[in-house]
Enzyme design. Sequence first.
Site, PDB file in Angstrom:
ATOM      1  N   ASP A 154       2.519   4.269   7.545  1.00 40.52           N
ATOM      2  CA  ASP A 154       1.484   5.091   6.921  1.00 40.52           C
ATOM      3  C   ASP A 154       0.285   5.163   7.867  1.00 40.52           C
ATOM      4  OD1 ASP A 154       3.321   4.601   4.867  1.00 40.52           O
ATOM      5  OD2 ASP A 154       1.775   4.629   3.328  1.00 40.52           O
ATOM      6  N   LYS A 217       0.311  12.186   2.453  1.00 45.90           N
ATOM      7  CA  LYS A 217      -0.202  11.228   1.467  1.00 45.90           C
ATOM      8  C   LYS A 217      -1.676  11.503   1.220  1.00 45.90           C
ATOM      9  CE  LYS A 217      -0.848   6.178   1.098  1.00 45.90           C
ATOM     10  NZ  LYS A 217      -0.568   4.876   1.769  1.00 45.90           N
ATOM     11  N   LYS A 253       3.160  11.759  -1.258  1.00 44.42           N
ATOM     12  CA  LYS A 253       2.792  10.459  -1.813  1.00 44.42           C
ATOM     13  C   LYS A 253       1.347  10.474  -2.282  1.00 44.42           C
ATOM     14  CE  LYS A 253       2.436   5.521  -0.670  1.00 44.42           C
ATOM     15  NZ  LYS A 253       2.657   4.471   0.357  1.00 44.42           N
TER      16      LYS A 253
END
Length: 317
Positions: A154, A217, A253
């Site tokens: 991430d 995300k 996400k």
Amino acid sequence: FFQAEDGIRYSVASRGLGDVYKRQVYNTTIDQVGCKERVDRIFTRSIKKESKVWALNTILSMIDLTTLEGRDSSGKVKQLCYKAAHLHDKHPGLPKVAAICVYPSMVAIAKKSLERTNIKTASVATGFPSGMTNLNSKIEEVKFVVEEGAEEVDMVISRGHFLSGELNYVSDEIAKVKTACGRAKLKVILETGELCTLDNVRKASELAMHSGADFIKTSTGKISESATPVVVLTMLEAIRDYFDITGKKIGMKPAGGIGKSKLAIQYLVMVRETLGNDWLTPDLFRFGASSLANDVLMQIVKQDQGNYQSSNYFSLD
């Protein structure tokens, strides 16, 4: 894509009733009123009985259990991994969570603790949460977490460069991080609470996808404004349009501020209506949360036994 005489890159895709449209890449304007109205309609839906049980189980399978605190220790990470691996012990048939997400220094511990569980090991990187380190440091950190066993990375985008209009810089950085990931999946965190407008959220989503993101995300969870329904819808629509253009499915996400099952179910409805059933899988949709897992478990027990158990019944980490 094609290059027009004015030097601007354009994309062509089929929309609606077969209309061919042309739009300038990274220059889509969001109808904020329309977006809010659509969110309001979706969030009035009520999911009950068998559909609710299915949704709760699906949500559980999509959760990235996360611990990203300065006080994280090897014991805390091992405890979280144990929880992830044994959620279904008292309720056989429950799915396992998708991943455990930790800081780089904890990746090896999480990887070892998750052996033979089929739960992914994920790590934040690139100077999380600010991203305020140089590119070489970011690349070295990514390579380190992958070598330690991270199957998912991430990263955070450089919001300062993005907001300054240095889109090529941000795009090149994402592409280089993607290369450093090797086989690991790359989730690109936009930190939407710092992007100011939905137009910027849309632009950053497109930029990240075109630069190599496997997932986009919303947030780090480290600022006050995390995932919001209108932001998530904006990003889902960007994914839909990218798929129309390229045929490539990008994951999504939402992270931060999603602690209740009811909200998570509403997000599932939004995903289905925007992207379709193909995205209702952990391979293409995740929730970045920890407290959400406990609420989902409480709701599943309620559906099964007819009464709520105390939250103390479930471990906090």
